[in-house]
Write a protein that holds these residues in place. Structure first.
Motif, PDB file in Angstrom:
ATOM      1  N   GLU A   1      10.924  87.728   9.421  1.00 39.25           N
ATOM      2  CA  GLU A   1      10.984  86.664   8.415  1.00 39.25           C
ATOM      3  C   GLU A   1      12.391  86.520   7.860  1.00 39.25           C
TER       4      GLU A   1
ATOM      5  N   GLY B   1      14.630  83.746   4.770  1.00 38.63           N
ATOM      6  CA  GLY B   1      14.590  82.582   3.907  1.00 38.63           C
ATOM      7  C   GLY B   1      14.171  82.822   2.479  1.00 38.63           C
TER       8      GLY B   1
ATOM      9  N   ARG C   1      12.448  77.489   1.987  1.00 34.96           N
ATOM     10  CA  ARG C   1      11.782  77.439   3.279  1.00 34.96           C
ATOM     11  C   ARG C   1      11.889  78.809   3.928  1.00 34.96           C
TER      12      ARG C   1
ATOM     13  N   SER D   1      11.153  81.276   7.194  1.00 35.53           N
ATOM     14  CA  SER D   1      11.050  81.200   8.656  1.00 35.53           C
ATOM     15  C   SER D   1      10.509  82.517   9.188  1.00 35.53           C
ATOM     16  N   CYS D   2       9.783  82.432  10.291  1.00 37.68           N
ATOM     17  CA  CYS D   2       9.250  83.622  10.944  1.00 37.68           C
ATOM     18  C   CYS D   2       9.417  83.448  12.447  1.00 37.68           C
TER      19      CYS D   2
ATOM     20  N   ARG E   1       5.419  74.561  12.694  1.00 35.67           N
ATOM     21  CA  ARG E   1       5.758  75.434  13.830  1.00 35.67           C
ATOM     22  C   ARG E   1       6.718  74.715  14.763  1.00 35.67           C
ATOM     23  N   ASP E   2       7.649  75.464  15.312  1.00 36.30           N
ATOM     24  CA  ASP E   2       8.539  74.973  16.362  1.00 36.30           C
ATOM     25  C   ASP E   2       8.259  75.824  17.594  1.00 36.30           C
TER      26      ASP E   2
ATOM     27  N   THR F   1       8.842  79.883  16.352  1.00 40.30           N
ATOM     28  CA  THR F   1       9.086  80.097  14.926  1.00 40.30           C
ATOM     29  C   THR F   1       8.091  79.301  14.096  1.00 40.30           C
TER      30      THR F   1
ATOM     31  N   TYR G   1       7.269  78.119  10.060  1.00 37.35           N
ATOM     32  CA  TYR G   1       7.951  77.893   8.796  1.00 37.35           C
ATOM     33  C   TYR G   1       6.943  77.742   7.661  1.00 37.35           C
TER      34      TYR G   1
ATOM     35  N   GLN H   1       7.354  75.750   4.148  1.00 42.25           N
ATOM     36  CA  GLN H   1       8.120  74.985   3.169  1.00 42.25           C
ATOM     37  C   GLN H   1       7.406  75.086   1.836  1.00 42.25           C
TER      38      GLN H   1
ATOM     39  N   CYS I   1       4.867  87.217   7.092  1.00 39.47           N
ATOM     40  CA  CYS I   1       4.405  86.438   8.238  1.00 39.47           C
ATOM     41  C   CYS I   1       3.330  87.236   8.962  1.00 39.47           C
TER      42      CYS I   1
END
Length: 115
Positions: A6, A8, A19, A21-22, A71-72, A77, A79, A81, A95
């Motif tokens: 993780e 952010g 935000r 991130s993981c 998700r990306d 990853t 996220y 927000q 996460c």
């Protein structure tokens, strides 16, 4: 095995945004959902939000309308927000990733919301 890292977290004023991130690595293909838990001092860990592999999402009532999970896939990853943050959102955010065999957690990232 799945590894989760993780980033952010930080300090923000009431009403601010962050935000998280993981990044996931390892046996990513075995994951069927990912999400975020949090744990405040002296309290039990609680679910914040999760997203399934079919992109269905769900949120705890206390963050609905303020937090969004996304998700990306190209970056493996997830996220979170977080908008309209409140002092009661102060916690370590973890996460999580669920596979058929077990659930994994990252090391956590601290979020502190000042009043």
């Amino acid at each position: 095995q799945v590894q989760l890292v993780e980033s952010g977290g930080g300090l923000v004023q009431t009403g601010g945004s962050l935000r998280l991130s993981c990044a996931a690595s390892g046996s990513i293909g075995s994951i069927y959902n990912m999400g975020w838990d949090r744990q405040a001092p002296g309290k039990e860990r609680e679910l914040v939000a999760f997203m399934t592999i079919s992109s269905r999402t769900d949120y705890a009532d206390f963050v609905k309308g303020r937090f969004t999970i996304s998700r990306d896939n190209a970056k493996n990853t997830v996220y979170l927000q977080m908008n309209s943050l409140k002092p009661e959102d102060t916690a370590v955010y973890y996460c999580t990733a669920a596979t058929n065999g077990r659930r994994y957690w990252g090391q956590g990232t601290q979020v502190t919301v000042s009043s």
